[in-house]
Write an enzyme that holds these catalytic residues in place. Structure first.
Site: not given
Lengths: 446, 1002
Positions: A125, A165, A237, A239-240
């Site tokens: 990360k 990200d 949610g 979102g995607n």
């Protein structure tokens, strides 16, 4: 696990990372999780010592000429937790308040995620401390290219493969790739994932995380002898992940009774409920590009609008948190209705360990985030493979493989969970950690 | 085991005995055939009158919607009962007067509405059941006192649990269905509750319903097909409730054989009609009937006197604090075990059996002592019986009684369970399961929609074979169906929707472009994982075929209209094979919109939008030889023969065989025909005559071919091999005969010093494989079961060693349109004055007297030109179809033959508007009727007359044709039109035809 999005931000930076907020340390939590499973697995001390900490951490300065002519120095970083099983994999984020321990924790969780999905990648990360809201597009491009110039020797298709990200996108990835290729003097589409399809991205990537979650849910329901066409779910949610999960769940015949989203104008979350099941297309039509559903339009379409937290109290069979971390905690877990039999985590870190304990006592099956949302990283792996071969697959091939891979991953975890009589998240960790430990041993590291 | 057979089954059994000499042991399954199954009574529309508060309570706390959904699912209902809620009397009455309802539920104490008066008013409008719900027992009892006219079928207390509604629905339905639903009446298991106290029966009903519902869930916990579900549901526990002794007595006597338990109050007082010691009276009935029905008697008063001994009788006080528990235990004992728990000698649980899979695993894995202990207690058979598997329970019970040694027990149990599984999977289409390996030949499905005609046909075949045919009937031949996966029609719908197809522009594009559009779209994600797993586990060549809803539904013929794709499936990479199959599926979808299909559908009553496509993916039957794949024999068997010869009758049917892939037959190539009743009799001249036309080449699949679907380069997939290749592959010993020139004789089998002839001599003459008998049996029992003649497509793999069996695999079944209705079509002898054409070799049946147009091939035509003729004929056809004018088509040779030297190679849509075809002689050669199967099939089902003429005076006169004024002329084909219609008569039974002139035309 995502860092809590604090709307306040600071201009400029001092030091490498911000200090941790008092009380909560995600890296410590990740290590504690690891230690508990390591005990189960009876891992030796050396292996524990190796896996408790990242193998490598890089931090560096990126000097940028701003549009107004001034010069600013940004801090960039990359943490590579473990690459025994393959090149590191993990996102690059822009965030003004990144913390060292958060990134370490995230890179560790990436290792486990790749391992449980059985893809030959390790965990990493990184990112840049900045607020892209305050940067022009050119400045962002310079920042991306500057980041690559500092770290080019230590990333690459066979070393460490970044991805988008928080607050980074496909465009950022392309700048990064372009800069890398200039430095290396070749075409390296396999450096990075999350690219647009036209420039080496994988088909099916948009759907992958959401679909992957439903593949796991489908198999779980079969094991629980529940007919998916007769189940209902509530989603946190929109979102995607939430949308594609809803899409596939509905295609399989399930009913989504509510979704929730952040309302940009009202600075609040709302839950949109319809007893007979939402119509995904009509809701998507009234959602803006920030993911806010138009409240008034929704009411006109017959949806009941409730406070966002009400998503948790729906009388359904399945709860799918697919938005924020820590949305199911000790304080609210008891509001979950007795009918709920499955909680499957689309977001990262949506359930605290205490809440999960409570649910386990109630006989609710919890599918942990790093298994349930592994569809995304699996598809990233596919993108990496296609890019490296310079041979791109059809969407059917991608999704067919994704289905099979997620199904396999689930069954291995489920089988272990039943055999050892442990909860699913523990079984998932056990498989993930033991695979990485085995790889380290085989390489002669420990 | 006492099995009842109906007449049809008896005929089939005796046919099997006659042909094979074996009496079949039939697994009795209750068939869902349309003429037998009666739809049970369901309550669909409910009118609920209550305050909004009560309704809210019911919905929210009572979880009514959720319960209804679950309830619907458990009982196999197709749809939820719908509840309409009103609050006022006026609304209630209004609705009842204008809409049909099945049940009215009234909540007591709705504002100022008097429930009883409302009930009475409702009864004046409709006779449907009315139920009264209320909170206050006192109030309800008051209503009950005045309910002498039975305005309310039931008065029930309500404590907020929505389940009471479900219980009421189920009670009312079952009370009707024990008479209406034959299956339930014959196999259901009834629990009788005799109780008059509202308070008690309201709570008992809920309790009993709960237990029965839970039991039902466990009964249905196997993965069941729809037929199996219906079968199990027919044996489900049914709760019946009565409130007075007379009703109880009647119910008992009518249904005593089906009652598994009785719970009764010992004292009843209904409508002033008091009966005491009810329980004992019922117990006495049971005793005198010598039945073994458990009975639980409860009473508020202590029991006096003695209870009859020897019965399963219990007495409990209503004041007993654990009364609910006692009733619960009692009912569970009556229902029987939901699961089996196997324990070792220390009472430690070793295995828990909840479903059939668990049973199989248990038998395989538990140790000997546990197994024998379970067997001694008849645990397995009892469990199976209460689960609705009576046949299997019987078989296991006989094993339990007869066998005691563990090894033998295990083996026998496994055998029986395997057979059961085999029969179940053979007889139905089950959802594809990735986790189970393909150990049986079975039909699996992906998706929940319809399966289309071909798949239904296959499923029928599978049922037929599993029901009637056993391995011992044909010692060295196994009969089966190919491994098949059906992608059902809902996937087709989802595919079209997801990809916004078809678009308007599609219909003007050529077929290749349509195909490309479809193939660049994506299949729905719901199908990909399963499909990929299927492909991963399948290494044999595959055929991807259409199974349209309008197609081949045994009765309608769409044969050959949609495309099939043959895939070598040879690549080591699963991904390549998977993508090929995806593309093939999409191509089949596209073919729904191809020109051929659109033209064809126009000639039927259907529209293109009516067609829904399922897709069948089947393993190709054959064996691998070098880099080729083909079955030893392909064939078509028909139960009715339109060209009887050699002394064989039409009803005896005919079989056509070819070496290699069935393409040889479909394309009208050279094949061998024989009659299954008399396989030794040559049908087409002597065997030596046949030699001239025998197969020399055959089709095989080239496993190394690169098949590109859109290019339709079938030629690349198929290789044409010769007899020498077949000989080298070692498959000819049962297929060929040897012609020895010196003897001028043909010997079945392969011998040195002669030339080989593919005439299947060893099979037809020496019965080397009992193929004729097997086909005869299949044709006869299919025809008997369906009630009309059938055509079966099959392939045969020969065994390579003596210990293996050859395998006869049935690929498809279609109906042949029934030959001629009545014989009132009288055709006398040829009359030169009136008859334009006369033939004793005609196909079809009927009188056609509206035809004025004739399209004929000119005498100057040369057979080398026949491909060009196709276009000319096609354009005349289009024109005449547009004008809605049927016509007669006349030409030489075999119409529809793929070999253009043998006839005009039209396909059906080129001549779809024709009414009668006259095939005139073309060079003196024995006409082997074209087995361009699709062509002839369509010809028959379009009821087109087909007349074959000879070169004699009865033939249609070219001179006369040429004298007629022509409408239009092309280089080889002419269209003429008469003033008045001709009269064409064809007698299908006699095979005669005549065309007559009307006076004005002569």
């Amino acid at each position: 696990m995502q860092v809590k999005q604090d709307l306040k931000h600071e201009k400029g930076t001092t030091g490498v990372f911000r200090k941790e907020k008092e009380g909560f340390n995600p890296f410590k939590m990740a290590q504690q999780q690891f230690d508990r499973i390591a005990d189960h697995l009876e891992l030796d001390e050396q292996t524990r010592e190796l896996l408790r900490f990242p193998l490598r951490e890089y931090s560096f300065s990126i000097p940028i000429h701003m549009d107004d002519g001034s010069m600013k120095v940004f801090r960039g970083f990359r943490v590579q937790h473990n690459d025994a099983r393959g090149p590191c994999k993990g996102g690059i984020r822009f965030h003004p308040q990144e913390t060292q321990d958060t990134v370490r924790a995230l890179s560790m969780w990436m290792t486990w995620k790749c391992s449980v999905a059985d893809i030959p990648l390790g965990g990493g990360k990184g990112g840049i401390i900045c607020d892209p809201h305050n940067l022009s597009e050119r400045e962002q491009e310079k920042l991306c290219r500057g980041w690559v110039r500092q770290i080019a020797r230590d990333i690459g298709p066979v070393r460490d493969v970044p991805a988008p990200d928080v607050m980074t996108s496909g465009q950022h990835m392309l700048w990064i790739m372009d800069e890398y290729e200039t430095i290396m003097g070749g075409q390296y589409p396999g450096l990075i994932t999350g690219k647009p399809v036209e420039l080496g991205g994988s088909r099916g990537r948009t759907e992958a995380t959401g679909y992957g979650l439903i593949y796991i849910l489908r198999e779980l329901l079969k094991e629980m002898k529940m007919d998916i066409t007769k189940t209902t779910a509530a989603l946190q949610g929109f979102g995607n992940v939430a949308r594609y999960a809803a899409e596939l769940f509905i295609q399989y015949g399930g009913t989504i009774v509510s979704v929730s989203c952040w309302d940009q104008t009202e600075n609040s979350t709302y839950c949109y409920y319809k007893k007979t099941g939402i119509n995904l297309e009509e809701l998507v039509k009234i959602t803006d590009r920030f993911g806010t559903i138009d409240k008034k339009q929704a009411e006109k379409l017959g949806y009941q609008v409730m406070p966002g937290d009400d998503w948790l109290t729906q009388d359904v069979d399945i709860l799918i948190p697919a938005a924020l971390e820590h949305s199911i905690i000790e304080e609210n877990v008891q509001q979950i209705k007795p009918r709920v039999k499955v909680v499957i985590c689309g977001a990262n870190g949506p359930i605290t360990p205490e809440a999960e304990d409570y649910l386990e006592k109630k006989g609710v099956v919890v599918i942990p985030d790093f298994l349930a949302n592994a569809g995304g990283v699996v598809c990233s792996y596919f993108e990496q493979v296609q890019s490296n071969q310079n041979y791109y697959w059809t969407k059917e091939e991608v999704l067919g493989k994704l289905d099979n891979k997620m199904t396999d991953a689930f069954y291995k975890v489920w089988e272990l969970s039943k055999r050892k009589k442990v909860r699913v998240s523990d079984a998932a960790y056990m498989i993930a950690i033991s695979r990485v430990a085995e790889a380290c041993k085989m390489r002669g590291w420990v | 085991m006492n099995i009842q057979f109906n007449d049809k089954e008896k005929k089939i059994i005796s046919c099997i005995e006659e042909i094979t000499g074996i009496t079949p042991s039939i697994v009795k399954q209750q068939e869902l055939e349309k003429e037998q199954h009666v739809e049970p009574y369901y309550i669909k529309e409910i009118l609920l009158i209550s305050s909004s508060f009560h309704f809210f309570q019911l919905e929210e706390e009572g979880r009514l919607s959720f319960l209804l959904q679950e309830y619907t699912a458990s009982y196999g209902r197709k749809s939820l009962p719908k509840i309409t809620h009103v609050e006022s009397k006026e609304d209630c009455i209004n609705l009842l007067m204008n809409q049909p309802f099945d049940l009215v539920i009234i909540f007591d104490k709705i504002n100022d509405i008097d429930s009883y008066i409302l009930g009475k008013q409702i009864k004046t409008i409709t006779d449907i059941p009315i139920v009264l719900l209320g909170n206050s027992i006192t109030e309800l009892m008051k209503v009950e006192e005045i309910n002498t006219e039975n305005i309310f079928n039931k008065i029930v207390t309500w404590n907020g649990d929505g389940k009471i509604i479900l219980t009421i629905i189920q009670l009312i339905e079952d009370t009707v269905n024990i008479h209406k639903d034959q299956q339930l009446a014959n196999h259901g298991r009834y629990v009788l509750l005799i109780e008059d106290s509202i308070q008690y029966y309201s709570s008992y009903l809920l309790l009993l319903y709960d237990e029965i519902h839970g039991f039902l869930q466990s009964m249905l916990s196997d993965s069941l097909s729809e037929e199996q579900l219906v079968l199990r549901l027919s044996t489900r526990p049914v709760l019946l409730h009565v409130q007075d002794f007379d009703a109880a007595e009647q119910l008992y006597h009518t249904n005593k054989k089906r009652i598994i338990g009785i719970i009764t109050d010992n004292n009843l007082d209904r409508g002033g009609n008091k009966t005491s010691r009810v329980g004992e009276k019922i117990a006495q009935f049971i005793e005198s009937d010598k039945l073994n029905i458990p009975i639980l008697i409860q009473s508020s008063e202590p029991h006096k006197g003695n209870l009859p001994e020897g019965l399963q009788l219990r007495f409990v006080s209503k004041k007993e604090p654990t009364l609910a528990l006692i009733i619960k235990d009692f009912i569970n004992e009556c229902l029987g075990p939901r699961e089996i728990v196997l324990k070792d000698s220390n009472q430690k649980e070793i295995f828990r059996i909840r479903n059939m899979n668990d049973l199989e695993n248990a038998v395989l894995s538990v140790n000997d002592s546990i197994l024998t202990s379970a067997i001694d207690q008849h645990i397995f058979s009892r469990w199976l019986r209460v689960r609705g598997e009576a046949d299997l329970a019987d078989k296991i019970q006989s094993i339990e009684t007869e066998i005691h040694k563990a090894d033998e027990l295990r083996k026998q149990l496994i055998d029986v369970l395997e057979q059961y599984k085999y029969a179940q999977t053979q007889s139905s289409v089950t959802p594809f399961d990735r986790t189970s390996l393909p150990s049986h030949l079975e039909i699996n499905r992906i998706g929940n929609g319809a399966l289309g005609g071909k798949a239904r046909g296959l499923s029928f075949l599978a049922k037929l074979v599993s029901k009637y045919i056993s391995d011992d009937m044909f010692p060295n031949l196994r009969i089966s169906i190919p491994r098949t996966l059906v992608i059902s029609t809902d996937i087709f719908d989802a595919f079209l929707k997801q990809n916004s197809l078809p678009s308007d522009e599609l219909f003007v594009l050529p077929d290749e472009r349509i195909a490309l559009k479809f193939m660049s779209a994506n299949l729905p994600a719901t199908v990909l994982g399963d499909l990929r797993t299927f492909i991963h586990n399948t290494r044999k060549p595959l055929v991807v075929r259409s199974s349209g809803v309008l197609e081949d539904s045994l009765l309608q013929s769409f044969a050959g209209i949609y495309d099939s794709i043959l895939l070598p499936n040879e690549s080591w990479e699963t991904d390549f094979r998977f993508q090929d199959v995806c593309n093939a599926v999409k191509y089949v979808y596209a073919s729904t919109f191809f020109e051929k299909a659109r033209t064809y559908i126009k000639s039927t009553p259907k529209n293109i939008g009516d067609e829904k496509m399922a897709v069948i993916i089947q393993e190709v039957i054959g064996q691998k030889h070098e880099t080729f794949f083909y079955p030893a024999i392909s064939g078509v068997a028909k139960s009715f023969n339109y060209y009887p010869s050699g002394g064989c009758k039409q009803e005896e049917g005919i079989v056509y065989l070819a070496l290699g892939l069935g393409k040889a037959i479909v394309d009208g190539g050279s094949t061998f025909g024989f009659c299954p009743e008399s396989p030794t009799i040559p049908l087409f001249g002597t065997p030596k005559n046949f030699m001239r036309y025998a197969q020399r080449k055959f089709y095989a699949l080239n496993l190394k071919s690169v098949y590109r679907i859109v290019e339709r380069n079938e030629e690349t997939s198929y290789s044409i091999l010769g007899i020498d290749d077949a000989r080298r592959h070692g498959i000819l010993d049962k297929i060929a005969s040897t012609y020895v020139r010196q003897d001028d004789s043909l010997y079945p089998g392969i011998y040195e010093g002669g030339s080989l002839v593919i005439d299947f001599g060893p099979i037809t003459q020496y019965d080397a494989i009992p193929l004729a008998k097997a086909l005869k049996l299949l044709l006869r029992i299919s025809e008997m079961t369906l009630g009309y003649p059938v055509e079966i497509e099959f392939a045969l793999n020969l065994s390579m060693t003596d210990s293996e069996k050859s395998e006869l695999v049935i690929l498809q079944i279609r109906s042949m349109v029934p030959p001629g209705r009545t014989s009132d079509i009288v055709i006398g002898d040829f009359n030169e004055d009136t008859d334009l054409c006369y033939s004793e070799n005609a196909l079809g049946n009927g009188i056609f007297d509206t035809i004025q147009d004739i399209v004929y091939v000119k005498p100057s035509f040369d057979m080398s030109n026949s491909p060009q003729v196709v276009g000319q004929v096609r354009s005349f056809n289009l024109k005449l179809m547009g004008e809605k004018k049927p016509y007669i088509l006349i030409g030489p040779g075999r119409w529809g033959s793929a070999d253009h030297w043998l006839g005009i190679p039209v396909i059906w849509s080129d001549i779809a508007g024709v009414k009668v075809i006259i095939e005139t002689p073309f060079k003196e050669r024995a006409i082997d009727p074209s087995q361009g199967s699709h062509f002839f099939h369509d010809l028959i089902s379009s009821q087109v007359g087909y007349i074959i003429t000879k070169e004699d005076k009865r033939n249609i006169s070219m001179k006369w044709l040429e004298s007629l004024p022509f409408v239009e002329e092309m280089p080889d084909v002419r269209h003429v039109r008469l003033l008045d219609p001709l009269e064409v008569r064809i007698d299908g039974k006699q095979g005669k035809a005549v065309i007559r002139l009307r006076k004005s035309n002569k």
